[in-house]
Design an enzyme around this catalytic site. Sequence first.
Site, PDB file in Angstrom:
ATOM      1  CE  LYS A 114      34.392  47.581  43.232  1.00  0.00           C
ATOM      2  NZ  LYS A 114      34.745  48.615  42.226  1.00  0.00           N
ATOM      3  CG  LEU A 138      35.103  43.561  40.012  1.00  0.00           C
ATOM      4  CD1 LEU A 138      34.045  44.605  40.236  1.00  0.00           C
ATOM      5  CD2 LEU A 138      34.802  42.747  38.757  1.00  0.00           C
ATOM      6  CB  CYS A 193      34.078  46.525  35.452  1.00  0.00           C
ATOM      7  SG  CYS A 193      35.673  46.902  36.242  1.00  0.00           S
TER       8      CYS A 193
HETATM    9  O1  LIG Z   1      37.933  49.151  38.681  1.00  0.00           O
HETATM   10  C1  LIG Z   1      36.805  48.982  39.233  1.00  0.00           C
HETATM   11  O2  LIG Z   1      36.601  48.272  40.252  1.00  0.00           O
HETATM   12  C2  LIG Z   1      35.670  49.664  38.553  1.00  0.00           C
HETATM   13  N1  LIG Z   1      35.903  50.943  38.145  1.00  0.00           N
HETATM   14  C3  LIG Z   1      34.974  51.651  37.418  1.00  0.00           C
HETATM   15  O3  LIG Z   1      35.194  52.826  37.059  1.00  0.00           O
HETATM   16  N2  LIG Z   1      33.801  51.055  37.095  1.00  0.00           N
HETATM   17  C4  LIG Z   1      33.503  49.791  37.464  1.00  0.00           C
HETATM   18  O4  LIG Z   1      32.416  49.280  37.121  1.00  0.00           O
HETATM   19  C5  LIG Z   1      34.481  49.059  38.232  1.00  0.00           C
HETATM   20 CL1  LIG Z   1      34.094  47.450  38.750  1.00  0.00          CL
END
Ligand SMILES: O=C(O)c1[nH]c(=O)[nH]c(=O)c1Cl
Length: 308
Positions: free
Chosen positions: A45, A73, A127
């Site tokens: 992650k 995130l 993100c």
């Molecule tokens: O909402 C998220 O954690 C997220 N969700 C995504 O679809 N891509 C990302 O790079 C991230 Cl960091």
Amino acid sequence: KNLKTQLAHVAFDGPLLNASGIHCQTADELADLAATANLGGIVTKSATLLPRQGNENPRYYDLAYGSINSMGLPNLGYPFYLDYVQKEEAKPTILSVAGLSADDVIEVLRDVQNSDYQGLTELNLSCPNVIGKPQTAYDFVATRKVLERIFEFFTKPIGVKLPPYFDLVHFDQIAAVLNDFPLTHVNTVNSVGNGLVVDIEKEQVVTKAKGGFGGLGGAMILPTALANVRALRQRLNDNIAIIGTGGVTTGADVFAHILCGADMVSVGTQVIKEGLGVYDRLTQELQDIMDEKGYTSLADFRGKLQEL
Ligand SMILES: O=C(O)c1[nH]c(=O)[nH]c(=O)c1Cl
């Protein structure tokens, strides 16, 4: 059948990875990945300077044709993942890092540089779900600036995770930036940012944060993912490898990503729908296709998509 592939100095037994964010946030999830057959490597992650709870629930919604997420995130903070990747022995790892600011990114990468970690790192520039924050890689000036700051001190193998682009001029512009830096790879695509799913029964959105706007994944984004893999393969220096991500639900989709130029292929939404057994199925289906066509290695067909 030889499904081996190489990314920088790292050799993988097979081309399949988990998409960052999918089943890779906690120690238990990462241990599951380490024990998953036919998963060539592990991507963590995206890790930030400080731990994050992420956005409020509901923040993930499954659709017949894919998914929408606005996770925000959530992660345990980069020290946990930096420690994990230095201990992981079962499979090669890619440490994904993200930041709410360029300064945060620099601070995290300084520690990665000063650590004993010898594996691959990936900077997430895409993100779409951190409230108030842009997808950095849609800003070509900001992208160049953060890469210039990184390569003043960072000497270990590092790549970037990109959002999807939808304009050929944008492919030219991002490639012109990336080709100026000694990147090991580009991972394309991240989710298609800020889509909106509507539940007409309830007359409501389906995820909470940002009024329901979230990143799209799964089958519906395959043509966009393939276009980005193909366009960037056509534009990036040969020494920048490509991880193809987006829309993979079958072995044929894995084959298509590699035909478009991908060195490795990540699977996200389909892991959530089907479980980690999906890697066995995708590998079998890919091998069956290779058998039918008489291919014995990925290099036999990688990047060989024909035009009409
Ligand atoms: O909402 C998220 O954690 C997220 N969700 C995504 O679809 N891509 C990302 O790079 C991230 Cl960091």
